[in-house]
Design an enzyme around this catalytic site. Structure first.
Site, PDB file in Angstrom:
ATOM      1  N   HIS A 204       0.808  -1.211   0.000  1.00 27.65           N
ATOM      2  CA  HIS A 204       0.000   0.000   0.000  1.00 27.65           C
ATOM      3  C   HIS A 204       0.845   1.268   0.000  1.00 27.65           C
ATOM      4  O   HIS A 204       0.592   2.162  -0.808  1.00 27.65           O
ATOM      5  CB  HIS A 204      -1.051   0.004   1.104  1.00 27.65           C
ATOM      6  CG  HIS A 204      -2.110   1.009   0.803  1.00 27.65           C
ATOM      7  ND1 HIS A 204      -3.024   0.837  -0.206  1.00 27.65           N
ATOM      8  CD2 HIS A 204      -2.338   2.243   1.287  1.00 27.65           C
ATOM      9  CE1 HIS A 204      -3.782   1.910  -0.299  1.00 27.65           C
ATOM     10  NE2 HIS A 204      -3.387   2.776   0.590  1.00 27.65           N
TER      11      HIS A 204
ATOM     12  N   TYR B 142       1.208   4.859  -2.636  1.00 27.13           N
ATOM     13  CA  TYR B 142       1.364   6.266  -2.238  1.00 27.13           C
ATOM     14  C   TYR B 142       2.694   6.819  -2.745  1.00 27.13           C
ATOM     15  O   TYR B 142       2.824   7.999  -3.012  1.00 27.13           O
ATOM     16  CB  TYR B 142       1.281   6.427  -0.717  1.00 27.13           C
ATOM     17  CG  TYR B 142      -0.102   6.227  -0.148  1.00 27.13           C
ATOM     18  CD1 TYR B 142      -1.194   5.996  -0.984  1.00 27.13           C
ATOM     19  CD2 TYR B 142      -0.333   6.285   1.212  1.00 27.13           C
ATOM     20  CE1 TYR B 142      -2.451   5.808  -0.470  1.00 27.13           C
ATOM     21  CE2 TYR B 142      -1.599   6.099   1.736  1.00 27.13           C
ATOM     22  CZ  TYR B 142      -2.654   5.852   0.896  1.00 27.13           C
ATOM     23  OH  TYR B 142      -3.897   5.664   1.413  1.00 27.13           O
TER      24      TYR B 142
ATOM     25  N   HIS C  11      -9.957   0.486 -10.885  1.00 25.60           N
ATOM     26  CA  HIS C  11      -9.587   1.479  -9.877  1.00 25.60           C
ATOM     27  C   HIS C  11      -8.144   1.942 -10.055  1.00 25.60           C
ATOM     28  O   HIS C  11      -7.868   3.129 -10.104  1.00 25.60           O
ATOM     29  CB  HIS C  11      -9.783   0.893  -8.475  1.00 25.60           C
ATOM     30  CG  HIS C  11      -9.148   1.693  -7.387  1.00 25.60           C
ATOM     31  ND1 HIS C  11      -9.634   2.919  -6.991  1.00 25.60           N
ATOM     32  CD2 HIS C  11      -8.052   1.477  -6.629  1.00 25.60           C
ATOM     33  CE1 HIS C  11      -8.869   3.408  -6.032  1.00 25.60           C
ATOM     34  NE2 HIS C  11      -7.895   2.557  -5.798  1.00 25.60           N
ATOM     35  N   PHE C  12      -7.227   1.001 -10.182  1.00 29.16           N
ATOM     36  CA  PHE C  12      -5.849   1.497 -10.238  1.00 29.16           C
ATOM     37  C   PHE C  12      -5.452   1.985 -11.624  1.00 29.16           C
ATOM     38  O   PHE C  12      -4.428   2.654 -11.755  1.00 29.16           O
ATOM     39  CB  PHE C  12      -4.832   0.542  -9.593  1.00 29.16           C
ATOM     40  CG  PHE C  12      -4.643  -0.797 -10.230  1.00 29.16           C
ATOM     41  CD1 PHE C  12      -4.062  -0.926 -11.468  1.00 29.16           C
ATOM     42  CD2 PHE C  12      -4.988  -1.941  -9.540  1.00 29.16           C
ATOM     43  CE1 PHE C  12      -3.852  -2.165 -12.031  1.00 29.16           C
ATOM     44  CE2 PHE C  12      -4.785  -3.193 -10.091  1.00 29.16           C
ATOM     45  CZ  PHE C  12      -4.227  -3.299 -11.341  1.00 29.16           C
ATOM     46  N   HIS C  13      -6.285   1.706 -12.633  1.00 26.98           N
ATOM     47  CA  HIS C  13      -5.997   2.396 -13.891  1.00 26.98           C
ATOM     48  C   HIS C  13      -6.445   3.851 -13.816  1.00 26.98           C
ATOM     49  O   HIS C  13      -5.891   4.705 -14.499  1.00 26.98           O
ATOM     50  CB  HIS C  13      -6.611   1.654 -15.081  1.00 26.98           C
ATOM     51  CG  HIS C  13      -5.746   0.515 -15.540  1.00 26.98           C
ATOM     52  ND1 HIS C  13      -5.846  -0.753 -15.045  1.00 26.98           N
ATOM     53  CD2 HIS C  13      -4.699   0.485 -16.413  1.00 26.98           C
ATOM     54  CE1 HIS C  13      -4.914  -1.522 -15.592  1.00 26.98           C
ATOM     55  NE2 HIS C  13      -4.209  -0.795 -16.432  1.00 26.98           N
TER      56      HIS C  13
ATOM     57  N   ARG D  99     -10.460 -10.268 -11.923  1.00 25.25           N
ATOM     58  CA  ARG D  99      -9.279  -9.643 -12.478  1.00 25.25           C
ATOM     59  C   ARG D  99      -8.278 -10.730 -12.868  1.00 25.25           C
ATOM     60  O   ARG D  99      -8.514 -11.909 -12.606  1.00 25.25           O
ATOM     61  CB  ARG D  99      -8.644  -8.690 -11.476  1.00 25.25           C
ATOM     62  CG  ARG D  99      -7.956  -9.384 -10.317  1.00 25.25           C
ATOM     63  CD  ARG D  99      -7.546  -8.423  -9.233  1.00 25.25           C
ATOM     64  NE  ARG D  99      -6.288  -7.743  -9.543  1.00 25.25           N
ATOM     65  CZ  ARG D  99      -5.555  -7.094  -8.625  1.00 25.25           C
ATOM     66  NH1 ARG D  99      -5.957  -7.030  -7.378  1.00 25.25           N
ATOM     67  NH2 ARG D  99      -4.444  -6.493  -8.959  1.00 25.25           N
ATOM     68  N   ARG D 100      -7.171 -10.348 -13.437  1.00 25.42           N
ATOM     69  CA  ARG D 100      -6.058 -11.214 -13.820  1.00 25.42           C
ATOM     70  C   ARG D 100      -6.472 -12.597 -14.314  1.00 25.42           C
ATOM     71  O   ARG D 100      -6.003 -13.610 -13.818  1.00 25.42           O
ATOM     72  CB  ARG D 100      -5.016 -11.380 -12.715  1.00 25.42           C
ATOM     73  CG  ARG D 100      -5.424 -11.017 -11.315  1.00 25.42           C
ATOM     74  CD  ARG D 100      -4.369 -11.364 -10.296  1.00 25.42           C
ATOM     75  NE  ARG D 100      -3.373 -10.319 -10.144  1.00 25.42           N
ATOM     76  CZ  ARG D 100      -2.537 -10.234  -9.141  1.00 25.42           C
ATOM     77  NH1 ARG D 100      -2.539 -11.147  -8.198  1.00 25.42           N
ATOM     78  NH2 ARG D 100      -1.647  -9.291  -9.082  1.00 25.42           N
TER      79      ARG D 100
END
Lengths: 167, 77, 457
Positions: free
Chosen positions: C206, C210, C357-359, C422-423
């Site tokens: 995590h 950041y 989300h992370f894209h 996912r994946r």
């Protein structure tokens, strides 16, 4: 260090909503008991059959009381073992009546897998050495796909099962 | 993007591109010294980490199951 | 500069891999030469998630430190060491991935075993980055000695915070790789504690995200104001936000492990609460940025309610790209709150929602800001100019990237809510109506990816 008036309003509003949000989550977690799957029970991954629930004859669906079911599953690359039917054939669909309470117990003898029944709240990691448990009430009828949602190898996407809820 | 990068690196005309670092307002109030007390902030960080992790990691170690041997074949090796 | 070459080579490779992936996933193509989908997925994750970002960030941070507190010759030499060690590690890991010896994805969860060289490569990347960390610390230390009693420059302060976070967090993954994975992959230890290795990974995982975000914040706080012709709104608030981000970046890893057995639910909940504290510095940042925009506009004499907004330098790619990143962070952050929620997590955990989300957060917020930085940093370093033509091309690139990412990410979010994992390679699973709904979204992702990877390659 001075905060601007508008910034104060903005932050009080933001922190306030954060507090409300956390209170809701906390209420659901500790008063209503809605926690994510956190079962703490270990098992020898190289000898899962030693555990009562995962003996070959105990795999799959069992009715434990009226309207209450337990499903014992061994997840291994790249297959969910849902037990055998009377004729000795592999079971690929779990069938339960609507409104029944179902406890899913899953473990794995090899690598990390996922266990998600798409369209329900059943979503757990399955890790070698641990037993994952989740109890849920199947409120809607229909077909639900069980998918492995954690990468487990080249056949990962071929790992699935089905839950059918009927009236 | 890669094309632009190559252009900027090798072919764009010579010149000086500014390095834009913003300044403070002249009448800005001074920044409290407390914010640069590194020891304090690092200590709080480590304190929070120890608070959040010590007990659960201890429990993980205490209730650890028999370990897992390596698996090669599922990734096609 | 050397860091930038690696960044963009990896962008090219990584982008191609991403494109290939969605082709395969939508079930329309098959990979040639028997190359496995998961090999390509690992390449995409490692190259874009770890290599491109880390090299860019460390390079950018060196340049910030050099500009604000100075870089001695000795430090420059050490910085090259850091670069070569990281590069060597990257090459080792990449070769293993490309030869199919390490198709373990970038999270490398045990007990899938990659080739030991893969783990050694990872260890080298981390060690190389530590050298960079200590150079940065030393730079600030020397500056403070020479300028006793003065506050350190804002950007140097921010870099230091980011590096403190990085070094504390990467200790976790270093322990995991050196103590657990390497002996186990070489066969010196017979077994590995799976849950412990995962916990150590997410202790690092995590803060890692950041670590990608904070350099974007640096640019938003201290560089964008200059580009739009304004001043920093509040130096102390910027510092306070960074401190809060440091405090609440690390003790939060369990929110990636909410659905795991073997971890007590109460501790999961405690870390969920700590995770949410990050909302505070994020809201502070959002306020600062828009207040800076408005203050700058007002100073230039725009008096109407939103007049200042229209007059922002929309035609300057150095502003536009990061601005789109900021906007993307609004839904990105909101999605993050859902992900980290104790109960709601069960709905989306490991579905392709998370990928969506992370894209939004990494590929839009961070990477677009990084592109925005590149547009002035690279010509600055090479002694060239960002010509109007290249500026225009940059704008086209940013917009295409945005449209593509938006379509793809939205489709991923929806498919994830419907339960699509996912994946995963293309699969019809057992067929059935539920799975059919997933496939159409898969198609949308494919076309979007084809569209958006054009400008990147």
């Amino acid at each position: 260090m001075n905060l601007h008036k508008y910034e104060k309003i903005w932050l009080i509003f933001g922190i306030g909503s954060l507090a409300v949000f956390l209170a809701v989550i906390g209420f659901a977690a500790f008063w209503k008991g809605t926690h994510p799957q956190s079962h703490i029970e270990t098992i020898d991954p190289q000898n899962v059959e030693a555990h009562e629930a995962f003996k070959p004859e105990n795999l799959g669906l069992r009715e434990v009381a009226d309207g209450k079911y337990t499903v014992n599953i061994i997840a291994s690359a790249f297959n969910y073992d849902l037990g055998k039917d009377e004729n000795g054939n592999r079971v690929d669909t779990i069938r339960v009546p609507r409104g029944s309470t179902v406890l899913f117990q899953v473990t794995t003898p090899d690598v990390v897998h996922g266990f998600q029944i798409a369209g329900t709240n059943v979503n757990m990691m399955v890790e070698p050495g641990h037993i994952s448990r989740y109890e849920t009430v199947m409120k809607n009828n229909g077909e639900f796909t069980i998918v492995c949602n954690e990468y487990c190898g080249i056949g990962h996407h071929l790992m699935f099962g089905k839950v059918e809820v009927y009236d | 993007m890669v094309y632009i990068f190559i252009q900027l690196t090798f072919f764009a005309p010579r010149g000086v591109e500014e390095y834009p670092i913003a300044e403070e307002e002249e009448d800005a109030e001074p920044t409290p010294k407390l914010l640069e007390n590194w020891v304090l902030w690092i200590a709080i960080t480590i304190g929070l980490i120890l608070f959040a992790y010590t007990i659960p990691v201890f429990e993980i170690l205490q209730h650890s199951p028999p370990g897992s041997p390596p698996f090669d074949w599922p990734i096609g090796k | 500069m050397a860091f930038m070459y690696v960044t963009f080579t990896s962008l090219l490779v990584g982008g191609l891999m991403g494109l290939l992936q969605t082709f395969v996933r939508s079930g329309k193509y098959t990979l040639p030469f028997g190359i496995d989908y998961y090999t390509i997925l690992t390449v995409h994750g490692v190259i874009l998630g770890l290599v491109m970002t880390t090299f860019f960030i460390i390079g950018f941070q060196f340049s910030l430190m050099g500009k604000t507190v100075g870089l001695t010759d000795k430090q420059r030499k050490a910085a090259w060491w850091s670069f070569w060690i990281m590069l060597a590690g990257t090459i080792m890991a990449s070769v293993m991935v490309l030869t199919g010896q390490a198709s373990v994805l970038y999270t490398f969860y045990a007990p899938l075993r990659a080739h030991p060289v893969f783990y050694f490569g990872l260890a080298l990347v981390i060690i190389g980055s530590w050298i960079a960390v200590f150079i940065n610390f030393r730079q600030l230390y020397l500056w403070r000695k020479a300028n006793k009693g003065q506050k350190s420059p804002l950007l140097a302060y921010m870099v230091t915070i980011n590096m403190i976070m990085w070094v504390i967090a990467s200790l976790g993954v270093a322990v995991s790789v050196l103590v657990l994975f390497i002996p186990w992959s070489l066969g010196y230890t017979a077994t590995i504690n799976v849950l412990l290795s995962r916990t150590l990974f997410w202790y690092f995982g995590h803060p890692l995200v950041y670590f990608w975000l904070l350099p974007a914040y640096m640019a938003w706080y201290a560089i964008i104001p200059k580009i739009i012709g304004g001043k920093i709104l509040s130096d102390s608030l910027a510092r306070l936000a960074f401190i809060l981000l440091l405090l609440f970046s690390i003790p939060v890893g369990f929110h990636h492990q909410l659905t795991e057995p073997g971890i007590d639910a109460t501790w999961k909940f405690i870390q969920v609460v700590l995770t949410f504290m990050v909302v505070i510095p994020t809201l502070m940042t959002a306020f600062s940025i828009f207040a800076t925009f408005e203050a700058t506009g007002r100073k230039k004499g725009y008096t109407t309610l939103f007049g200042w907004f229209r007059k922002l330098p929309w035609k300057d790619v150095r502003f536009l790209a990061p601005f789109i990143g900021m906007v993307a962070f609004i839904p990105g952050g909101a999605g993050g709150i859902i992900n980290a929620s104790h109960q709601m997590n069960a709905l989306i955990h490991n579905t392709i929602w998370v990928t969506g989300h992370f894209h939004l957060t990494a590929a839009m917020t961070s990477v677009l800001t990084f592109f925005g930085i590149t547009y002035w940093l690279v010509p600055h370093l090479t002694g060239r100019r960002l010509t109007p033509r290249l500026n225009k091309l940059g704008i086209i690139q940013s917009l295409t990237w945005t449209v593509g990412m938006l379509i793809m990410s939205t489709a991923m979010h929806i498919q994830g809510l419907l339960g699509g994992p996912r994946r995963s390679n293309f699969s019809e699973y057992a067929g059935g109506a539920q799975v059919d709904t997933w496939i159409s979204y898969q198609m949308a992702q494919e076309s979007a990816d084809r569209f958006s990877s054009l400008p990147s390659s």
